[in-house]
Design an enzyme around this catalytic site. Structure first.
Site: not given
Ligand code: IPM
Ligand code: MN
Length: 364
Positions: A144, A194, A226, A250, A254
């Site tokens: 990032y 990884k 993975d 990240d 999700d």
């Molecule tokens: C998160 C989001 C952020 C990230 C984005 C919006 C920059 O996806 O907080 O997970 O990638 O960290």
């Molecule tokens: Mn995210």
């Protein structure tokens, strides 16, 4: 009486309406537990762009600097999607806030309550009692922010470059946060990397093993990313605390969020260690959900739990923080469901955003 200064950044989409409920719950907790907050409401994200010309206005940053904690709603929406990526609400507000305040430790709990297993896309037979994972994501390093970062022409060819770099000290400090968290839970920590391919991961794994010596009571395991992605859908219950670098975190969070059933249930804390507590930005995991914004149907629980994490990590109001978690479990057990949680089962009590807030306040 202890008083905490909070910068309230409700943002866009469902942000303001779920924030309203979190603040009502906070009012009730202050009365019950005898502390106070001083709140400063600020524009951020699309609201920042519309009102002050940028996603993170200077006055918002100043208010955050003056605060003990940032309570964040959500940012973004179709209205601002055509802006250059750097200026969009998500990147233009969140990444600078993380970097500015060195919010290196991102705690993302992924709890699937036993009553909500039906809402998870995972077969109920694989998660009969739900599960409870804590992902510790490193938040200010890795790809990032690594340099060089470049998109343009090099040697007659267009290239895009991101750099995955970690300093040993950055891995050590996130390792300690994760080991401490594991110590306070079941004593199991899984580090995700990884290391079969990436140099940064080889270093990451070595540092994790070194820090493990300070925590003989915690059992450390390693998993390739993975495989971890696969295990999360195969058997999420095998995980307790996970720790991983920024980009892997990240993606995995999700995935973890959706296996929990609803994004509307998941809070998060982005922390930087201070003298005797954490400075932090507390936000729901779910995003601004523009499609349902303004309808009064969004689930406010993630925002309320995020406020609870603020009470725990910044304010050290442990009894009040425990109360938030207990109240949320109680209303779910009692059958209260916003649309995202509803399965049509018998005994469900359908409520909107304010109705869920009411139900939670009633249990306090
Ligand atoms: C998160 C989001 C952020 C990230 C984005 C919006 C920059 O996806 O907080 O997970 O990638 O960290
Ligand atoms: Mn995210």
């Amino acid at each position: 009486m202890n008083t905490y200064k909070i910068a309230v950044l409700a943002g866009d989409g469902i942000g303001p309406e779920v924030m309203e409920q979190a603040l009502r719950v906070l009012d009730a907790l202050e009365k019950k537990h005898g502390f106070a907050t001083e709140r400063t409401a600020c524009y951020v994200g699309g609201a920042g762009i519309d009102n002050c010309g940028k996603a993170l206005p200077d006055e918002t940053l100043a208010a955050c600097e003056a605060a003990d904690a940032i309570l964040f709603g959500s940012v973004g929406g179709p209205k601002w999607d055509t802006l250059p990526p750097d200026e969009r609400p998500e990147r233009g507000a969140l990444l600078p806030l993380r970097k500015h305040f060195s919010l290196y430790a991102n705690l993302r709990p992924g709890i699937c309550l036993p009553e909500l297993v039906e809402a998870s896309p995972i077969k109920t037979s694989l998660i009969p009692h739900g599960f409870d994972i804590l992902c510790v994501r490193e938040l200010t390093g890795g790809m990032y922010f690594g340099e060089p970062k470049f998109y343009g022409e090099r040697d007659g060819e267009i290239v895009g470059i991101d750099t995955l770099v970690y300093k040993k000290s950055e891995v050590e400090r996130i390792a300690r946060v994760a080991f401490e968290a594991a110590r306070g839970r079941s004593g199991k920590l899984c580090s995700v990397d990884k290391a079969n391919v990436l140099a940064s991961s080889v270093m990451w794994r070595e540092v994790m093993n070194t820090i493990a010596a300070e925590y003989p009571d915690v059992e450390l395991t390693h998993m390739y990313v993975d495989n971890a992605a696969m295990q999360l859908v195969r058997n999420p219950g095998q995980f307790d605390v996970m720790v991983t670098e920024n980009t892997f975190g990240d993606i995995l969070t999700d995935e973890m969020a959706i296996v929990c059933g609803s994004l509307g249930m998941l809070p998060s804390a982005s922390l930087c260690e201070g003298a005797d507590s954490f400075f932090g930005l507390y936000e729901p995991s779910g995003g601004s959900a523009p499609d349902i914004a303004g309808k009064g149907i969004a689930n406010p629980i993630a925002q309320i739990l995020s406020m609870g994490m603020m009470l725990r990590y910044t304010c050290r109001e442990t009894a009040a923080a425990d109360d938030v978690d207990r109240a949320v479990r109680a209303v779910i057990a009692a059958g209260y469901r916003t649309g995202d949680l509803a399965t049509g089962a018998k005994g469900e009590i359908r409520v909107g955003t304010a109705g869920m807030g009411d139900a939670i306040i009633a249990t306090l």
